[in-house]
Design a protein around this motif. Structure first.
Motif, PDB file in Angstrom:
ATOM      1  N   LEU A  61       0.822  -1.211   0.000  1.00 22.34           N
ATOM      2  CA  LEU A  61       0.000   0.000   0.000  1.00 22.34           C
ATOM      3  C   LEU A  61       0.858   1.265   0.000  1.00 22.34           C
ATOM      4  O   LEU A  61       0.475   2.291  -0.559  1.00 22.34           O
ATOM      5  CB  LEU A  61      -0.931   0.003   1.220  1.00 22.34           C
ATOM      6  CG  LEU A  61      -2.116  -0.965   1.157  1.00 22.34           C
ATOM      7  CD1 LEU A  61      -2.905  -0.940   2.457  1.00 22.34           C
ATOM      8  CD2 LEU A  61      -3.027  -0.615  -0.024  1.00 22.34           C
ATOM      9  N   ILE A  62       2.024   1.213   0.630  1.00 24.35           N
ATOM     10  CA  ILE A  62       2.943   2.363   0.598  1.00 24.35           C
ATOM     11  C   ILE A  62       3.798   2.344  -0.665  1.00 24.35           C
ATOM     12  O   ILE A  62       3.999   3.376  -1.312  1.00 24.35           O
ATOM     13  CB  ILE A  62       3.844   2.353   1.852  1.00 24.35           C
ATOM     14  CG1 ILE A  62       3.022   2.540   3.114  1.00 24.35           C
ATOM     15  CG2 ILE A  62       4.898   3.457   1.744  1.00 24.35           C
ATOM     16  CD1 ILE A  62       3.848   2.497   4.389  1.00 24.35           C
ATOM     17  N   ALA A  63       4.286   1.160  -1.059  1.00 22.52           N
ATOM     18  CA  ALA A  63       5.260   1.073  -2.148  1.00 22.52           C
ATOM     19  C   ALA A  63       4.675   1.466  -3.498  1.00 22.52           C
ATOM     20  O   ALA A  63       5.271   2.259  -4.244  1.00 22.52           O
ATOM     21  CB  ALA A  63       5.834  -0.342  -2.218  1.00 22.52           C
ATOM     22  N   VAL A  64       3.501   0.934  -3.852  1.00 26.02           N
ATOM     23  CA  VAL A  64       2.975   1.141  -5.204  1.00 26.02           C
ATOM     24  C   VAL A  64       2.701   2.615  -5.498  1.00 26.02           C
ATOM     25  O   VAL A  64       3.124   3.134  -6.542  1.00 26.02           O
ATOM     26  CB  VAL A  64       1.718   0.273  -5.419  1.00 26.02           C
ATOM     27  CG1 VAL A  64       1.033   0.648  -6.736  1.00 26.02           C
ATOM     28  CG2 VAL A  64       2.099  -1.206  -5.423  1.00 26.02           C
ATOM     29  N   PRO A  65       2.014   3.371  -4.611  1.00 25.33           N
ATOM     30  CA  PRO A  65       1.814   4.804  -4.920  1.00 25.33           C
ATOM     31  C   PRO A  65       3.129   5.575  -5.056  1.00 25.33           C
ATOM     32  O   PRO A  65       3.252   6.467  -5.898  1.00 25.33           O
ATOM     33  CB  PRO A  65       0.997   5.311  -3.725  1.00 25.33           C
ATOM     34  CG  PRO A  65       0.308   4.092  -3.202  1.00 25.33           C
ATOM     35  CD  PRO A  65       1.293   2.979  -3.399  1.00 25.33           C
ATOM     36  N   ILE A  66       4.110   5.237  -4.205  1.00 27.50           N
ATOM     37  CA  ILE A  66       5.407   5.936  -4.307  1.00 27.50           C
ATOM     38  C   ILE A  66       6.091   5.607  -5.630  1.00 27.50           C
ATOM     39  O   ILE A  66       6.633   6.500  -6.302  1.00 27.50           O
ATOM     40  CB  ILE A  66       6.300   5.554  -3.111  1.00 27.50           C
ATOM     41  CG1 ILE A  66       5.735   6.148  -1.825  1.00 27.50           C
ATOM     42  CG2 ILE A  66       7.736   6.041  -3.334  1.00 27.50           C
ATOM     43  CD1 ILE A  66       6.509   5.760  -0.578  1.00 27.50           C
ATOM     44  N   PHE A  67       6.042   4.352  -6.036  1.00 28.48           N
ATOM     45  CA  PHE A  67       6.665   3.962  -7.305  1.00 28.48           C
ATOM     46  C   PHE A  67       5.987   4.659  -8.479  1.00 28.48           C
ATOM     47  O   PHE A  67       6.645   5.059  -9.440  1.00 28.48           O
ATOM     48  CB  PHE A  67       6.614   2.444  -7.476  1.00 28.48           C
ATOM     49  CG  PHE A  67       7.640   1.698  -6.645  1.00 28.48           C
ATOM     50  CD1 PHE A  67       8.321   2.325  -5.622  1.00 28.48           C
ATOM     51  CD2 PHE A  67       7.919   0.368  -6.899  1.00 28.48           C
ATOM     52  CE1 PHE A  67       9.265   1.645  -4.863  1.00 28.48           C
ATOM     53  CE2 PHE A  67       8.862  -0.328  -6.149  1.00 28.48           C
ATOM     54  CZ  PHE A  67       9.523   0.317  -5.112  1.00 28.48           C
ATOM     55  N   TYR A  73       7.090   3.046 -13.224  1.00 28.60           N
ATOM     56  CA  TYR A  73       6.331   2.187 -14.143  1.00 28.60           C
ATOM     57  C   TYR A  73       6.270   2.782 -15.555  1.00 28.60           C
ATOM     58  O   TYR A  73       5.649   2.214 -16.438  1.00 28.60           O
ATOM     59  CB  TYR A  73       4.923   1.946 -13.600  1.00 28.60           C
ATOM     60  CG  TYR A  73       4.942   1.212 -12.271  1.00 28.60           C
ATOM     61  CD1 TYR A  73       5.653   0.025 -12.135  1.00 28.60           C
ATOM     62  CD2 TYR A  73       4.290   1.726 -11.153  1.00 28.60           C
ATOM     63  CE1 TYR A  73       5.698  -0.644 -10.918  1.00 28.60           C
ATOM     64  CE2 TYR A  73       4.338   1.067  -9.931  1.00 28.60           C
ATOM     65  CZ  TYR A  73       5.044  -0.112  -9.820  1.00 28.60           C
ATOM     66  OH  TYR A  73       5.104  -0.776  -8.632  1.00 28.60           O
ATOM     67  N   ARG A  74       6.915   3.935 -15.739  1.00 25.40           N
ATOM     68  CA  ARG A  74       7.029   4.497 -17.087  1.00 25.40           C
ATOM     69  C   ARG A  74       8.354   4.130 -17.740  1.00 25.40           C
ATOM     70  O   ARG A  74       8.552   4.352 -18.927  1.00 25.40           O
ATOM     71  CB  ARG A  74       6.909   6.027 -17.048  1.00 25.40           C
ATOM     72  CG  ARG A  74       5.561   6.539 -16.584  1.00 25.40           C
ATOM     73  CD  ARG A  74       5.376   8.002 -16.951  1.00 25.40           C
ATOM     74  NE  ARG A  74       6.448   8.831 -16.421  1.00 25.40           N
ATOM     75  CZ  ARG A  74       6.396   9.448 -15.241  1.00 25.40           C
ATOM     76  NH1 ARG A  74       5.339   9.302 -14.463  1.00 25.40           N
ATOM     77  NH2 ARG A  74       7.391  10.198 -14.824  1.00 25.40           N
ATOM     78  N   ALA A  75       9.279   3.607 -16.951  1.00 21.99           N
ATOM     79  CA  ALA A  75      10.615   3.276 -17.463  1.00 21.99           C
ATOM     80  C   ALA A  75      10.549   2.076 -18.406  1.00 21.99           C
ATOM     81  O   ALA A  75       9.710   1.190 -18.252  1.00 21.99           O
ATOM     82  CB  ALA A  75      11.562   2.977 -16.308  1.00 21.99           C
ATOM     83  N   ILE A  76      11.442   2.077 -19.389  1.00 20.98           N
ATOM     84  CA  ILE A  76      11.579   0.953 -20.315  1.00 20.98           C
ATOM     85  C   ILE A  76      12.754   0.113 -19.829  1.00 20.98           C
ATOM     86  O   ILE A  76      13.905   0.571 -19.826  1.00 20.98           O
ATOM     87  CB  ILE A  76      11.825   1.447 -21.754  1.00 20.98           C
ATOM     88  CG1 ILE A  76      10.654   2.327 -22.213  1.00 20.98           C
ATOM     89  CG2 ILE A  76      12.003   0.270 -22.708  1.00 20.98           C
ATOM     90  CD1 ILE A  76      10.865   2.968 -23.566  1.00 20.98           C
TER      91      ILE A  76
END
Length: 646
Positions: A61-67, A73-76
């Protein structure tokens, strides 16, 4: 390779699906790192007990919003580099602070506080490893060539060199054999397993390793040192290239084809003239500016430099539709990218059309006009003398007359060193254009003759006229550099007109900046010239380009060389040596590299009668009469017998 081909189905997924896969992977890693933290801290291997389940829920719950916020999640993954790894570390550092703070705040039973320290470290290790493995797994997918096209050394073991090596490792189009660096303390060390050598070791390394290319990765090195490095590499059998844009390096979008040939500044062998910001902006900021010939090499670069000074309105005039369309589109993009509040107006029209030029100036009321429209190719104008006169001389007269009649404040003519003691029609037309402006600048009131030779009304002259005279422009249409590069790509020969032909050179941006600065210093009737240093021998430039392309010269002493330099003879109207001054003792100006020439001229009353005769000769296609007028008015005009118009 089967291992790399196994990634193809994943790459075939749409972008949202790929992001979801990565997000699910991170959730699994977060949960696993919580389990591992409990195992390491309390030796617990089973399911969570009591309030421990809250820790398992808290981590994703903390990690995903921060990422998401850090753009992970936009990186290739195929192009993941140091910048992406740094972003990952920052995201997990923030995650660690929030995760540990939550454990301290809630004080759940059965949850040691040290889990808040152990879990983030494990999570960082797992996420970083997953990105690195994905980069390795996916790097071979996407149609990359399986065999290297070259064997390379990178000159520069700094940040740019390291980023280049990482990015080009993805492309896999060459074998990186080593780094070269001037810092002797780095010698013998390695970067990612690639050795660093000193410049003295380069010749031996080239022979021993079969090096084909050297890439200069020194974006901040001074021009003098850069020239020394390039000169030291000239005699080596390697192709010397320079870096592409750093944005492409950071994104990993680099191939061998993206490497640039050496800059024209590198070929020039001297530092460009530095601009004076105060002079650049003096007649531009907040003003309406008009540029004729805006679609050409010099006119286009003038426009690029002008918009950086934030004029209110830039009017682009050219008779070439495509050239005008191209520069207008480019300038729109530059204004949008830099948020420049400049209004751009592209207008089709020829300076030969007096009525069209007057209509434009009456409507837009420019404060400054830069007149770059001209026929400039010596052999072409030599073969078409009447067109050269109509465009270069009478076109300049038209736009200068319009400037006076519409009270333009400043008028700057882009001239050439070929106007000095010319042996060709083009140079003579440009000197005639200078004479027109010098005469007008000397006349506080002017009476223009009509086409029939009858005098018109007298008008006050408040326009400040000036001319900027400079040498050949590297990289412009007709320049020897693009020609030599084309000939090198075709396998030669490289054609030079004469072994002793020399020219003054400057870059296109340098020329444009000179025009803007000199125009800002004008007092009226000024002929500005640039201290361009020593002229460059075209034969030496040709040899330099051949050698820096990794090729060898073929001549009588080296019959097995790659490229021959062929002497083709001087073109019609071409001079062996160009000059910048007709008179002597140039005057210094506020810019240390700009001088003001002392040039004689003809008074307007006398000159105008010659212009009427010149117009009559041009309209009647009387080349002999044109030649005679040039010989009367243009100091030093001495066409060679075989080059004289007939």
């Amino acid at each position: 390779m089967p291992f790399h081909r196994s990634a193809a189905p994943l790459l075939a997924l749409p972008r949202p699906a790929k992001r979801l896969v990565v997000m699910l992977l991170d959730i699994c890693l977060a949960l696993f790192s919580v389990w591992a933290a409990f195992y390491l801290r309390v030796d617990q291997v089973g399911w969570p007990q009591g309030q421990q389940k809250y820790v398992y829920a808290l981590a994703p719950l903390i990690a995903v919003p921060i990422f998401i916020r850090f753009g992970l999640y936009r990186a290739i993954f195929r192009y993941t580099g140091l910048a992406a790894m740094a972003s990952t570390a920052k995201a997990i550092a923030l995650y660690a602070a929030l995760f540990f703070a939550a454990l301290l705040y809630f004080k759940w039973q059965g949850v040691p506080r040290t889990v808040g320290l152990i879990q983030p470290l494990l999570f960082l290790l797992l996420v970083g490893t997953s990105r690195a493995m994905a980069r390795f797994w996916l790097a071979g997918v996407g149609g990359k060539k399986p065999h290297a096209e070259g064997r390379m050394l990178i000159y520069g073991a700094g940040e740019a060199g390291v980023q280049t090596a990482l990015a080009l490792g993805v492309a896999r189009q060459f074998v990186l054999l080593g780094f070269i660096d001037d810092d002797v303390s780095k010698a013998g060390q390695s970067i990612n397993g690639v050795d660093i050598m000193t410049p003295a070791e380069v010749p031996g390394a080239i022979e021993r390793m079969g090096v084909t290319d050297i890439l200069l990765a020194m974006p901040v090195v001074g021009r003098a040192r850069r020239n020394e490095i390039i000169d030291s590499l000239r005699g080596l059998p390697v192709h010397v290239r320079t870096l592409p844009g750093m944005g492409d390096l950071a994104a990993g979008r680099v191939t061998m084809q993206d490497f640039q040939e050496l800059d024209v500044e590198d070929l020039l062998g001297r530092a460009p003239v530095p601009p004076n910001p105060a002079l650049l902006a003096r007649h531009l900021a907040g003003k309406t500016v008009l540029v004729t010939g805006a679609g050409g090499s010099i006119g286009g670069e003038l426009c690029r430099q002008i918009i950086l000074e934030k004029p209110r309105h830039l009017v682009l005039v050219d008779h070439n539709e495509f050239g005008l369309y191209a520069i207008h589109g480019e300038l729109l993009g530059l204004c949008a990218d830099a948020a420049l509040p400049v209004q751009l107006t592209p207008l089709l029209g020829s300076v030969r059309n007096y009525e069209r030029m007057k209509e434009i100036c009456q409507r837009y009321r420019p404060a400054t006009v830069y007149h770059a429209a001209a026929y400039k190719h010596v052999p072409m104008v030599e073969s078409n003398p009447t067109e050269g006169v109509l465009n270069n001389v009478l076109g300049t007269l038209n736009i200068a007359r319009v400037a006076i009649e519409t009270a333009v404040e400043n008028f700057v003519l882009i001239s050439t060193d070929k106007a000095v003691r010319p042996t060709n029609v083009m140079g003579a037309t440009k000197r005639m254009a200078e004479l027109v402006l010098q005469a007008l600048a000397d006349s506080p009131r002017v009476r223009f003759c009509a086409l029939d030779g009858q005098p018109g009304p007298e008008v006050p002259n408040q326009t400040r006229f000036s001319m900027v005279r400079f040498g050949n422009v590297l990289g412009s249409s007709g320049s020897v550099v693009p020609l030599f590069r084309k000939q090198l790509r075709a396998g030669g020969p490289v054609t030079v007109t004469h072994e002793e032909v020399t020219r003054y050179f400057m870059t296109i941006p340098e020329a444009a900046q000179l025009v803007l600065q000199a125009g800002a210093m004008a007092e009226g009737g000024d002929v500005f010239v640039l201290d361009m240093g020593q002229p460059v021998k075209i034969m030496d430039l040709a040899r330099r380009m051949v050698q820096l392309s990794g090729l060898s010269l073929r001549d009588a002493d080296h019959p097995d060389g790659d490229i021959e330099i062929e002497i083709v003879g001087l073109r019609p109207g071409e001079k062996l040596y160009e000059e910048l001054l007709i008179g002597d003792d140039p005057v210094s100006t506020a810019h240390e590299r700009i001088m003001k020439a002392r040039e004689d001229f003809v008074a307007w009353g006398e000159l105008e009668q010659s212009l009427v005769a010149l117009r009559r000769a041009a309209n009647g296609n009387d080349a002999a009469a044109i030649r005679n007028i040039f010989m009367q008015l243009v100091s030093g005009y001495a066409p060679e017998p075989e080059n004289r118009v007939a």
